[in-house]
Design a protein around this motif. Structure first.
Motif, PDB file in Angstrom:
ATOM      1  N   LYS A 193       0.839  -1.205   0.000  1.00  0.00           N
ATOM      2  CA  LYS A 193       0.000   0.000   0.000  1.00  0.00           C
ATOM      3  C   LYS A 193       0.874   1.256   0.000  1.00  0.00           C
ATOM      4  O   LYS A 193       0.611   2.223  -0.729  1.00  0.00           O
ATOM      5  N   LEU A 194       1.919   1.241   0.825  1.00  0.00           N
ATOM      6  CA  LEU A 194       2.834   2.372   0.911  1.00  0.00           C
ATOM      7  C   LEU A 194       3.531   2.613  -0.426  1.00  0.00           C
ATOM      8  O   LEU A 194       3.686   3.752  -0.872  1.00  0.00           O
ATOM      9  N   ASP A 195       3.946   1.536  -1.096  1.00  0.00           N
ATOM     10  CA  ASP A 195       4.596   1.654  -2.408  1.00  0.00           C
ATOM     11  C   ASP A 195       3.683   2.339  -3.412  1.00  0.00           C
ATOM     12  O   ASP A 195       4.107   3.206  -4.174  1.00  0.00           O
ATOM     13  N   VAL A 196       2.421   1.935  -3.421  1.00  0.00           N
ATOM     14  CA  VAL A 196       1.450   2.519  -4.356  1.00  0.00           C
ATOM     15  C   VAL A 196       1.262   4.005  -4.079  1.00  0.00           C
ATOM     16  O   VAL A 196       1.239   4.832  -4.998  1.00  0.00           O
ATOM     17  N   LEU A 197       1.150   4.360  -2.800  1.00  0.00           N
ATOM     18  CA  LEU A 197       0.949   5.761  -2.432  1.00  0.00           C
ATOM     19  C   LEU A 197       2.130   6.625  -2.874  1.00  0.00           C
ATOM     20  O   LEU A 197       1.951   7.697  -3.462  1.00  0.00           O
ATOM     21  N   VAL A 198       3.352   6.156  -2.595  1.00  0.00           N
ATOM     22  CA  VAL A 198       4.548   6.931  -2.941  1.00  0.00           C
ATOM     23  C   VAL A 198       4.654   7.102  -4.452  1.00  0.00           C
ATOM     24  O   VAL A 198       4.945   8.184  -4.963  1.00  0.00           O
ATOM     25  N   THR A 199       4.377   6.019  -5.196  1.00  0.00           N
ATOM     26  CA  THR A 199       4.432   6.079  -6.660  1.00  0.00           C
ATOM     27  C   THR A 199       3.375   7.030  -7.204  1.00  0.00           C
ATOM     28  O   THR A 199       3.644   7.848  -8.093  1.00  0.00           O
ATOM     29  N   ASP A 200       2.164   6.951  -6.665  1.00  0.00           N
ATOM     30  CA  ASP A 200       1.061   7.802  -7.139  1.00  0.00           C
ATOM     31  C   ASP A 200       1.335   9.278  -6.869  1.00  0.00           C
ATOM     32  O   ASP A 200       1.010  10.141  -7.699  1.00  0.00           O
ATOM     33  N   ILE A 201       1.936   9.582  -5.721  1.00  0.00           N
ATOM     34  CA  ILE A 201       2.220  10.978  -5.390  1.00  0.00           C
ATOM     35  C   ILE A 201       3.183  11.585  -6.403  1.00  0.00           C
ATOM     36  O   ILE A 201       2.960  12.685  -6.915  1.00  0.00           O
ATOM     37  N   GLY A 202       4.251  10.862  -6.722  1.00  0.00           N
ATOM     38  CA  GLY A 202       5.204  11.363  -7.704  1.00  0.00           C
ATOM     39  C   GLY A 202       4.563  11.585  -9.055  1.00  0.00           C
ATOM     40  O   GLY A 202       4.783  12.603  -9.720  1.00  0.00           O
ATOM     41  N   ARG A 203       3.744  10.628  -9.493  1.00  0.00           N
ATOM     42  CA  ARG A 203       3.106  10.713 -10.811  1.00  0.00           C
ATOM     43  C   ARG A 203       2.087  11.860 -10.850  1.00  0.00           C
ATOM     44  O   ARG A 203       2.082  12.666 -11.789  1.00  0.00           O
ATOM     45  N   LEU A 204       1.239  11.937  -9.843  1.00  0.00           N
ATOM     46  CA  LEU A 204       0.191  12.958  -9.841  1.00  0.00           C
ATOM     47  C   LEU A 204       0.755  14.361  -9.629  1.00  0.00           C
ATOM     48  O   LEU A 204       0.280  15.328 -10.239  1.00  0.00           O
ATOM     49  N   ALA A 205       1.783  14.495  -8.790  1.00  0.00           N
ATOM     50  CA  ALA A 205       2.395  15.813  -8.575  1.00  0.00           C
ATOM     51  C   ALA A 205       2.979  16.338  -9.874  1.00  0.00           C
ATOM     52  O   ALA A 205       2.865  17.534 -10.190  1.00  0.00           O
ATOM     53  N   LEU A 239      -1.423   9.006   2.762  1.00  0.00           N
ATOM     54  CA  LEU A 239      -0.069   8.863   3.290  1.00  0.00           C
ATOM     55  C   LEU A 239       0.058   9.558   4.649  1.00  0.00           C
ATOM     56  O   LEU A 239       0.717   9.052   5.551  1.00  0.00           O
ATOM     57  N   LYS A 240      -0.616  10.698   4.784  1.00  0.00           N
ATOM     58  CA  LYS A 240      -0.586  11.394   6.077  1.00  0.00           C
ATOM     59  C   LYS A 240      -1.254  10.552   7.157  1.00  0.00           C
ATOM     60  O   LYS A 240      -0.753  10.470   8.290  1.00  0.00           O
ATOM     61  N   GLU A 241      -2.372   9.920   6.812  1.00  0.00           N
ATOM     62  CA  GLU A 241      -3.061   9.063   7.774  1.00  0.00           C
ATOM     63  C   GLU A 241      -2.181   7.887   8.182  1.00  0.00           C
ATOM     64  O   GLU A 241      -2.163   7.468   9.347  1.00  0.00           O
ATOM     65  N   TYR A 242      -1.437   7.349   7.202  1.00  0.00           N
ATOM     66  CA  TYR A 242      -0.512   6.249   7.497  1.00  0.00           C
ATOM     67  C   TYR A 242       0.544   6.725   8.496  1.00  0.00           C
ATOM     68  O   TYR A 242       0.855   6.032   9.485  1.00  0.00           O
ATOM     69  N   CYS A 243       1.109   7.916   8.241  1.00  0.00           N
ATOM     70  CA  CYS A 243       2.124   8.473   9.142  1.00  0.00           C
ATOM     71  C   CYS A 243       1.546   8.742  10.533  1.00  0.00           C
ATOM     72  O   CYS A 243       2.210   8.502  11.545  1.00  0.00           O
ATOM     73  N   CYS A 244       0.301   9.236  10.573  1.00  0.00           N
ATOM     74  CA  CYS A 244      -0.335   9.525  11.859  1.00  0.00           C
ATOM     75  C   CYS A 244      -0.591   8.249  12.650  1.00  0.00           C
ATOM     76  O   CYS A 244      -0.470   8.234  13.889  1.00  0.00           O
ATOM     77  N   LYS A 245      -0.939   7.184  11.940  1.00  0.00           N
ATOM     78  CA  LYS A 245      -1.156   5.897  12.613  1.00  0.00           C
ATOM     79  C   LYS A 245       0.156   5.399  13.232  1.00  0.00           C
ATOM     80  O   LYS A 245       0.183   4.905  14.373  1.00  0.00           O
ATOM     81  N   GLU A 246       1.246   5.549  12.478  1.00  0.00           N
ATOM     82  CA  GLU A 246       2.560   5.174  13.003  1.00  0.00           C
ATOM     83  C   GLU A 246       2.925   6.056  14.205  1.00  0.00           C
ATOM     84  O   GLU A 246       3.511   5.590  15.183  1.00  0.00           O
ATOM     85  N   MET A 247       2.550   7.333  14.113  1.00  0.00           N
ATOM     86  CA  MET A 247       2.844   8.272  15.193  1.00  0.00           C
ATOM     87  C   MET A 247       2.155   7.834  16.491  1.00  0.00           C
ATOM     88  O   MET A 247       2.753   7.850  17.576  1.00  0.00           O
ATOM     89  N   GLU A 248       0.897   7.433  16.378  1.00  0.00           N
ATOM     90  CA  GLU A 248       0.142   6.991  17.557  1.00  0.00           C
ATOM     91  C   GLU A 248       0.785   5.749  18.174  1.00  0.00           C
ATOM     92  O   GLU A 248       0.903   5.644  19.398  1.00  0.00           O
ATOM     93  N   ALA A 249       1.199   4.819  17.314  1.00  0.00           N
ATOM     94  CA  ALA A 249       1.841   3.597  17.811  1.00  0.00           C
ATOM     95  C   ALA A 249       3.169   3.922  18.496  1.00  0.00           C
ATOM     96  O   ALA A 249       3.513   3.332  19.529  1.00  0.00           O
ATOM     97  N   HIS A 250       3.901   4.881  17.944  1.00  0.00           N
ATOM     98  CA  HIS A 250       5.173   5.275  18.547  1.00  0.00           C
ATOM     99  C   HIS A 250       4.954   5.972  19.890  1.00  0.00           C
ATOM    100  O   HIS A 250       5.707   5.729  20.852  1.00  0.00           O
ATOM    101  N   GLU A 251       3.941   6.814  19.964  1.00  0.00           N
ATOM    102  CA  GLU A 251       3.668   7.523  21.214  1.00  0.00           C
ATOM    103  C   GLU A 251       3.318   6.547  22.331  1.00  0.00           C
ATOM    104  O   GLU A 251       3.696   6.749  23.495  1.00  0.00           O
ATOM    105  N   ALA A 252       2.606   5.490  21.986  1.00  0.00           N
ATOM    106  CA  ALA A 252       2.168   4.516  22.995  1.00  0.00           C
ATOM    107  C   ALA A 252       3.345   3.732  23.574  1.00  0.00           C
ATOM    108  O   ALA A 252       3.254   3.205  24.687  1.00  0.00           O
ATOM    109  N   THR A 253       4.448   3.647  22.842  1.00  0.00           N
ATOM    110  CA  THR A 253       5.596   2.846  23.287  1.00  0.00           C
ATOM    111  C   THR A 253       6.871   3.685  23.410  1.00  0.00           C
ATOM    112  O   THR A 253       7.972   3.145  23.458  1.00  0.00           O
ATOM    113  N   LEU A 254       6.717   5.010  23.470  1.00  0.00           N
ATOM    114  CA  LEU A 254       7.870   5.909  23.456  1.00  0.00           C
ATOM    115  C   LEU A 254       8.707   5.759  24.723  1.00  0.00           C
ATOM    116  O   LEU A 254       8.178   5.737  25.832  1.00  0.00           O
TER     117      LEU A 254
END
Length: 493
Positions: A193-205, A239-254
């Motif tokens: 999913k992350l690969d698709v998002l990164v590829t799509d951002i470059g193409r669409l931008a 992609l921002k939501e993906y990063c925010c989800k990772e952020m929440e997981a990191h905060e819980a175990t910081l």
């Protein structure tokens, strides 16, 4: 206040405004070509704008102004002038209208677009250094990823295949490891999913970048949320939501005593500055910065390695000399290390020359003046878009010789061929206060990927085909997807 006083104040305002306008207009302005109403010089641009902009500098000089759409762009094509300009705070900005949607917090704090970028970059460099990136720890992150790539490539030995498709997910996973601290397997749905998002951002931008020159059209398209703008906004949000989800997981175990990755370090910096209302270290900024790392960090490395594989196939004498250095310095039984590059000057030279020859980023990411300033004797007002033409530096005959269009690794070698020599005007990662903070990370990645691939394989052009070296311009100058053949250099066992 009587009528006479009001009239006097109004006249004073008009006089002062006229004086300010005249004082600015009387200053020496950069020259430039005359365009057409509304569209400016855009109709005269070509599919290779970096070449056209370089040609225009032969008429108007190394600093000139060109109107593209409804926007004046300051163009810089000379290395010394880029070095002078990009060392100044005045040239540190990023335009507020780039296609990558930034959060309100990021825009308000100017964390990524203005002078506060200096503290963001300083922190990022310290964080990467503390994590061991640029040392052996980073190489361990890369080793597993490269070994998996080699296994996938081995499944396609002795048959034509477009190996460039294997590179993109590998590079983006390295960035995920750096930011989030976890390496995902190739068949992990989250990774795919992350690969698709990164590829799509470059193409669409790339597809909506023309709107930069027509802000009023962009405003209408954004209002109605149509076309590729809508698609880009959606994938950026994902992609921002993906990063925010990772952020929440990191905060819980910081754990302040166990900083695992970049996100841990940044979250701790947010806590440290929580009492400062002016702090630019915010969660929204972290999400935007993470997205920026994905775009810039994975694309440049992927494109460079892709070009290098094509070049090795088309220039077998270059590949043979790299193979010889690999066999002498590393052999075929151990994995390469970054330390090896110190004893492999020709390999370093082959990489550096490729980045010059193909100008991986031929047009520097747009800058934006934050203050009134001067350059080359011209007055440069604040809030002007600025474009450095890196291709012009990379193909300047005065710097590189008349054979600039040829691929010659020897340019980066000492006279006896025993030492790698990098001139100061070799600047694939830009220059100055907004140069790429991930430069060291990228250099290590490129070296380890190329050497690991050539340690295991010989690369050939499939019979009856030729390598097409005409690049396609996005943010980077990308090679077309082309078939290559691999042959194992050493049989197992």
């Amino acid at each position: 206040m009587d009528e006479a006083t009001l009239i006097s104040i109004a006249l004073l305002v008009v006089v002062v405004s006229l004086w300010l306008a005249l004082s600015k207009s009387s200053k020496k302005q950069p020259p430039g070509p005359t365009g057409l109403p509304i569209v400016g010089y855009l109709p005269f641009m070509t599919m290779k704008p970096f070449k056209k902009l370089t040609e225009l500098s032969e008429t108007y000089g190394p600093v000139y102004s060109v109107r593209l759409g409804s926007m004046n762009i300051l163009i810089i094509t000379d290395y010394e002038l880029m070095k002078e300009a990009f060392a100044k705070d005045a040239f540190m900005g990023r335009p507020p209208n780039l296609p990558f949607q930034l959060s309100e917090v990021t825009m308000k704090t100017e964390a990524l677009t203005g002078l506060p970028w200096k503290e963001q970059k300083k922190f990022s460099l310290h964080m990467l250094r503390d994590l061991g990136f640029g040392k052996t720890k980073m190489e361990e992150h890369l080793k597993d990823e490269i070994l998996e790539l080699l296994d996938r490539m081995s499944e396609n030995v002795e048959k034509p295949a477009k190996f460039s498709y294997f590179l993109a997910p590998s590079m983006s996973n390295n960035i995920a490891s750096m930011i989030f601290g976890n390496r995902m397997k190739y068949d992990d749905p989250e990774r795919q999913k992350l690969d698709v998002l990164v590829t799509d951002i470059g193409r669409l931008a790339g597809s909506v970048s023309w709107q930069l020159f027509f802000p009023w059209i962009r405003a209408i398209i954004n209002y109605f949320n149509i076309g590729n703008n809508a698609k880009l906004i959606n994938v950026l949000q994902e992609l921002k939501e993906y990063c925010c989800k990772e952020m929440e997981a990191h905060e819980a175990t910081l754990d302040a005593n166990n900083i695992r990755d970049f996100m841990d370090g940044y979250l701790l910096e947010i806590k440290k500055n929580s009492c400062d209302p002016k702090s630019t270290f915010q969660k929204d900024v972290l999400a935007d910065l993470s997205r920026a790392f994905f775009g810039a960090g994975s694309d440049t490395v992927r494109v460079t390695v892709d070009w290098l594989m094509l070049t090795c196939a088309a220039y077998p004498q270059v590949q043979k000399r790299i193979h010889a250095e690999i066999d002498e310095v590393i052999g075929h039984d151990r994995f390469p290390t970054w330390q090896d590059h110190l004893a492999m000057p020709y390999t370093d030279a082959a990489i550096a020359e490729l980045m010059r020859w193909k100008s991986i980023v031929p047009l520097n990411v747009m800058r934006y003046t934050l203050l009134d300033t001067e350059l080359n004797g011209y007055f440069i007002p604040k809030h002007i878009h600025v474009l450095g033409v890196m291709w012009a530096v990379d193909h300047n005959e005065k710097l590189w010789g008349k054979d600039v269009d040829e691929y010659k690794p020897e340019r980066f070698l000492s006279g006896d061929g025993k030492k790698f020599v990098r001139p100061e005007y070799a600047i694939p990662f830009s220059i100055g206060k907004r140069s790429c903070p991930g430069k060291t990370f990228a250099e290590i990645e490129i070296f380890l990927y190329l050497v690991s691939i050539l340690q295991k394989f010989e690369i050939y052009v499939p019979q009856g085909q030729e390598i097409d070296f005409e690049g396609q311009l996005g943010i980077t100058l990308q090679p077309k997807r082309q078939d290559l053949r691999l042959k194992l250099r050493h049989k197992a066992g």
